[in-house]
Structures are given as structure tokens and as C-alpha cells.
Design a protein around this motif. Structure first.
Motif, mmCIF file in Angstrom:
data_model
loop_
_atom_site.group_PDB
_atom_site.id
_atom_site.type_symbol
_atom_site.label_atom_id
_atom_site.label_comp_id
_atom_site.label_asym_id
_atom_site.label_seq_id
_atom_site.Cartn_x
_atom_site.Cartn_y
_atom_site.Cartn_z
ATOM 1 N N ASP A 1 0.826 -1.211 0.000
ATOM 2 C CA ASP A 1 0.000 0.000 0.000
ATOM 3 C C ASP A 1 0.861 1.263 0.000
ATOM 4 N N ARG B 1 0.336 -5.793 1.917
ATOM 5 C CA ARG B 1 -1.048 -6.174 2.195
ATOM 6 C C ARG B 1 -1.381 -7.580 1.714
ATOM 7 N N ILE C 1 -6.327 -1.777 -1.983
ATOM 8 C CA ILE C 1 -5.190 -0.975 -1.493
ATOM 9 C C ILE C 1 -4.976 0.344 -2.214
#
Length: 181
Positions: free
Chosen positions: A149, A155, A175
Motif C-alpha cells: 500500500d 497487504r 489498497i
């Protein structure tokens, strides 16, 4: 229950709680440790692009990054490259950077140049000539893709492929900053 059992359970709960707090992302602005896994800062690195320019992950602060580890001899890598290129073209002006980290230590530079031309890749291709970045990201199979991100937090990680355009886009929808989809 005997008191010694109660103390033992309380001690285990305390140690477990400390471990959980110490190993998780701290959303409240506290320092987030660096590790190549979801919930942690992506390990920093600097490599040269296929054009000879230096590029560091820290140069991309504030952008969503898809970090794809690949090689020209890898059939799933070849299959997913067009999807990465299309999504890069679609979302680059909205904060997305796709980075292809070539496993140059086990590949051929001439093949990488031909690959970029064949697939008309416009996103940065980085050359990991010593394999150091592959090792720091604990890459054990190609392709391996990290979704990072804008704060530099990993993520999602996908080991293997090929990833479809829809699968990549689904991860990006989670994201990319709001308003950038």
C-alpha cells in the motif's frame, strides 16, 4: 483449579499478549517492523533498472506498488505479464507503480531486453543481479507478487501464478487510495 495452574495460565496469556502486540502492525502511527509478509513494512532495497537508472523502493513512498519477482524462462511469469502491463497503464496516473524484479542472477540480460520488447512493458524492470533482493523477500518460487500500500505496508503476497487481470485488480481495489479506482 489450583493457584499454580491459574498463575501458569495467566503467565501464558501475558506472554502471548505481549507477542501479539509486538508482532502486529500498529495502526496508531507507531513504528511498523520490516518483514516480507502481510502487515509489515516492505523491506527496502535499491536496484538498477534495465535502462541503468537506480531505483529504490523508498522512491515510491506514497504510491501503491505491485512488486513482481519473475524470470524470462518462467512460463507463469510470461503468462501474467500482459495483465500487469494493462493494469499499470490503467492505474499509473492514479498512484499505482508496477515493478518487475528480474531474477537476473539466474537469467540472461539479453533475454530480459527481448522480453521487455516482446511484451511492450513500460513499467520499471529492475535487475537483481546478485539475488540479494530475492533473498531479502524470501522468494522461493517464481513468480511471486507483493501488493504494497501507499504507506509501504505489504497487504498481500501471492506465490505462484499466473495471476489473472481480475485477480490482480481485485487486490488493487483493496489498497489503491479512495477515489483512485
Amino acid at each position: 483449579m489450583p493457584k499454580s495452574w491459574a498463575r501458569g495460565i495467566a503467565l501464558i496469556a501475558l506472554v502471548g499478549g505481549i507477542w501479539l502486540i509486538g508482532t502486529r502492525v500498529r495502526e496508531a502511527g507507531l513504528a511498523v517492523p520490516e518483514a516480507p509478509q502481510p502487515g509489515y513494512h516492505a523491506p527496502g532495497f535499491s536496484l538498477r533498472t534495465l535502462d541503468g537508472e537506480p531505483l529504490s523502493l523508498s522512491d515510491l513512498q506514497g504510491r501503491t506498488v505491485v512488486l513482481n519477482f519473475w524470470a524470462t524462462w518462467c512460463p507463469p511469469c510470461r503468462a501474467e505479464m500482459p495483465a500487469f502491463q494493462r493494469l499499470y497503464a490503467r492505474y499509473a496516473d492514479r498512484g499505482l507503480t508496477v515493478i518487475g524484479v528480474n531474477a537476473t542472477h539466474g537469467d540472461n540480460l539479453a533475454a530480459v531486453l527481448a522480453f521487455r520488447q516482446q511484451y511492450q512493458l513500460t513499467f520499471p524492470i529492475l535487475l537483481d543481479e546478485t539475488g540479494q533482493v530475492n533473498r531479502s523477500y524470501r522468494v522461493t518460487a517464481l513468480p511471486t507478487t507483493f501488493f504494497i500500500d501507499a504507506r509501504g505496508i505489504i497487504r498481500d503476497v501471492v506465490v505462484g501464478g499466473p495471476l489473472s487481470e481480475a485477480a490482480i485488480e481485485a487486490r488493487l481495489s483493496e489498497i489503491l487510495p479512495a477515489g483512485n479506482r
